[in-house]
Design a protein around this motif. Sequence first.
Motif, PDB file in Angstrom:
ATOM      1  N   PHE A   1      71.805  41.258  61.768  1.00  0.00           N
ATOM      2  CA  PHE A   1      72.917  41.315  60.811  1.00  0.00           C
ATOM      3  C   PHE A   1      73.164  42.738  60.311  1.00  0.00           C
ATOM      4  N   TYR A   2      72.120  43.551  60.234  1.00  0.00           N
ATOM      5  CA  TYR A   2      72.314  44.945  59.805  1.00  0.00           C
ATOM      6  C   TYR A   2      73.124  45.721  60.842  1.00  0.00           C
ATOM      7  N   HIS A   3      72.802  45.514  62.105  1.00  0.00           N
ATOM      8  CA  HIS A   3      73.569  46.155  63.180  1.00  0.00           C
ATOM      9  C   HIS A   3      75.040  45.744  63.102  1.00  0.00           C
ATOM     10  N   ALA A   4      75.281  44.449  62.976  1.00  0.00           N
ATOM     11  CA  ALA A   4      76.653  43.941  62.991  1.00  0.00           C
ATOM     12  C   ALA A   4      77.444  44.401  61.780  1.00  0.00           C
TER      13      ALA A   4
ATOM     14  N   ARG B   1      59.072  45.383  55.192  1.00  0.00           N
ATOM     15  CA  ARG B   1      58.672  46.400  56.179  1.00  0.00           C
ATOM     16  C   ARG B   1      59.865  46.911  56.990  1.00  0.00           C
ATOM     17  N   GLN B   2      61.080  46.643  56.540  1.00  0.00           N
ATOM     18  CA  GLN B   2      62.252  46.943  57.348  1.00  0.00           C
ATOM     19  C   GLN B   2      63.089  48.119  56.847  1.00  0.00           C
ATOM     20  N   ALA B   3      62.760  48.690  55.706  1.00  0.00           N
ATOM     21  CA  ALA B   3      63.639  49.689  55.094  1.00  0.00           C
ATOM     22  C   ALA B   3      63.903  50.876  56.017  1.00  0.00           C
ATOM     23  N   THR B   4      62.877  51.386  56.670  1.00  0.00           N
ATOM     24  CA  THR B   4      63.054  52.544  57.561  1.00  0.00           C
ATOM     25  C   THR B   4      63.974  52.197  58.721  1.00  0.00           C
ATOM     26  N   GLN B   5      63.815  50.994  59.279  1.00  0.00           N
ATOM     27  CA  GLN B   5      64.656  50.570  60.401  1.00  0.00           C
ATOM     28  C   GLN B   5      66.104  50.377  59.971  1.00  0.00           C
ATOM     29  N   VAL B   6      66.309  49.790  58.804  1.00  0.00           N
ATOM     30  CA  VAL B   6      67.677  49.576  58.321  1.00  0.00           C
ATOM     31  C   VAL B   6      68.350  50.917  58.026  1.00  0.00           C
ATOM     32  N   ALA B   7      67.597  51.849  57.451  1.00  0.00           N
ATOM     33  CA  ALA B   7      68.149  53.183  57.203  1.00  0.00           C
ATOM     34  C   ALA B   7      68.557  53.853  58.517  1.00  0.00           C
ATOM     35  N   ALA B   8      67.761  53.670  59.557  1.00  0.00           N
ATOM     36  CA  ALA B   8      68.086  54.254  60.858  1.00  0.00           C
ATOM     37  C   ALA B   8      69.355  53.624  61.441  1.00  0.00           C
ATOM     38  N   ILE B   9      69.522  52.324  61.259  1.00  0.00           N
ATOM     39  CA  ILE B   9      70.733  51.646  61.732  1.00  0.00           C
ATOM     40  C   ILE B   9      71.964  52.201  61.016  1.00  0.00           C
ATOM     41  N   MET B  10      71.849  52.432  59.721  1.00  0.00           N
ATOM     42  CA  MET B  10      72.969  52.991  58.969  1.00  0.00           C
ATOM     43  C   MET B  10      73.298  54.398  59.465  1.00  0.00           C
TER      44      MET B  10
END
Length: 290
Positions: free
Chosen positions: A225-228, A250-259
Amino acid sequence: MTKTINDVYIELFKRFKEAGDPQPSLSARELTAYACKADKRRTAEWAHAYLDDATVDYAQLLCDRCLDGEPLAYILGEWDFYGLTFQLDRSVLIPRADTERLCELVIERARAKVAPRVLDLCCGSGCIGIAVAHAVEQARVAGVDLSDGALRVTRENARRLGVQNRYIALKADVRFRPPAGMGEFDIIVSNPPYITRAEMSRLDRSVYDYEPHEALFGGEDGLDFYHAICAKWGGLLAPDGMLLFECGYRQATQVAAIMEENGFAGIGVTEDLSGVPRIVYGCPAAAQEI
């Protein structure tokens, strides 16, 4: 022996405590008030209010259901979030205290705008968007969800909490492009499904057996959903707007990278009220700070 409401409360408190409930007093108070049709804000009166046997048995039966794994919020049909009481059923997730800091940040941002437009994606019960509309009198809020049950619940909550004239609930799948004609928004906020496939199998029974899986499962890695949303809904942000997400612990770094991959700037991570890095935010252009 005739029992008072307070007697029932004490019995339920002992049962919850012995079962390892992390908040036995809260659970016992909420369930006692519901079963006995009592005011939970006036517990001092409970010691003088006597009950018939059927009501005492009913309270114990509800406690049995709760100790068997059924979430208290679903038994009550309502739950408190950000100082407001939201109606809910099993078509929506139970609002969590973890999300209140995200809500607080959106409200702070909205108050800094004139007649802000706010978009709440994967709105569920509507707790975030409705709390924003309730706190910011000039805010106009749109809640989006794919579930007909969730949309029914959020519309009823908007009506009950008096913001129905400034809140609209729309059906759409956020994994695809938004409907035409939605316009620009000053703030987009989302607490999307983010549980991974591996985590789904380890969920507590009270979550896995009762809460809607479509509101929990975020794809193999929990990030679908973050990607979309970043790729397909970010274009609805005003030039000085902001997108804010809740994510897994544990997802904050990955979500920041997606943004970042999707052209957002001013990306930051902040903690929830328990100190967990759970909120990720960013702007479509120049970096800004909350």
